[in-house]
Design a protein around this motif. Structure first.
Motif, mmCIF file in Angstrom:
data_model
loop_
_atom_site.group_PDB
_atom_site.id
_atom_site.type_symbol
_atom_site.label_atom_id
_atom_site.label_comp_id
_atom_site.label_asym_id
_atom_site.label_seq_id
_atom_site.Cartn_x
_atom_site.Cartn_y
_atom_site.Cartn_z
ATOM 1 N N UNK A 173 0.833 -1.206 0.000
ATOM 2 C CA UNK A 173 0.000 0.000 0.000
ATOM 3 C C UNK A 173 0.872 1.262 0.000
ATOM 4 N N UNK A 174 1.996 1.219 0.742
ATOM 5 C CA UNK A 174 2.889 2.374 0.768
ATOM 6 C C UNK A 174 3.538 2.613 -0.600
ATOM 7 N N UNK A 175 3.870 1.551 -1.301
ATOM 8 C CA UNK A 175 4.446 1.672 -2.628
ATOM 9 C C UNK A 175 3.447 2.313 -3.597
ATOM 10 N N UNK A 184 1.467 7.164 -6.525
ATOM 11 C CA UNK A 184 0.424 8.160 -6.775
ATOM 12 C C UNK A 184 0.930 9.560 -6.422
ATOM 13 N N UNK A 185 1.601 9.694 -5.290
ATOM 14 C CA UNK A 185 2.146 10.997 -4.897
ATOM 15 C C UNK A 185 3.205 11.472 -5.890
ATOM 16 N N UNK A 186 4.040 10.569 -6.357
ATOM 17 C CA UNK A 186 5.044 10.921 -7.353
ATOM 18 C C UNK A 186 4.400 11.403 -8.641
ATOM 19 N N UNK A 187 3.338 10.732 -9.066
ATOM 20 C CA UNK A 187 2.624 11.146 -10.278
ATOM 21 C C UNK A 187 1.997 12.520 -10.098
ATOM 22 N N UNK A 188 1.418 12.773 -8.940
ATOM 23 C CA UNK A 188 0.811 14.080 -8.687
ATOM 24 C C UNK A 188 1.845 15.196 -8.676
#
Length: 53
Positions: A2-4, A9-13
């Motif tokens: 889940x952390x990965x 997702x955070x990296x994409x944002x």
């Protein structure tokens, strides 16, 4: 796992936000209309509004 997914997702944002910020920063500014772009100015040149001596 889940952390990965969260990091992905955070990296994409962050990447999308960075790209949007760069796209708006390099947008060309509005054009300045010069005398040769102004049809009224060009029309007045030929009609004797400013007669030359």
């Amino acid at each position: 796992m889940a952390y990965l997914l969260l990091l992905l997702v955070l990296g994409c944002l962050v990447y999308v936000g960075w790209r949007l910020a760069r796209a708006t920063a390099t947008k060309p500014k509005t054009r300045v209309i010069g005398p040769d772009d102004d049809p009224e100015f060009l029309r007045r040149l030929g009609h004797g509004d400013n007669p030359r001596p």
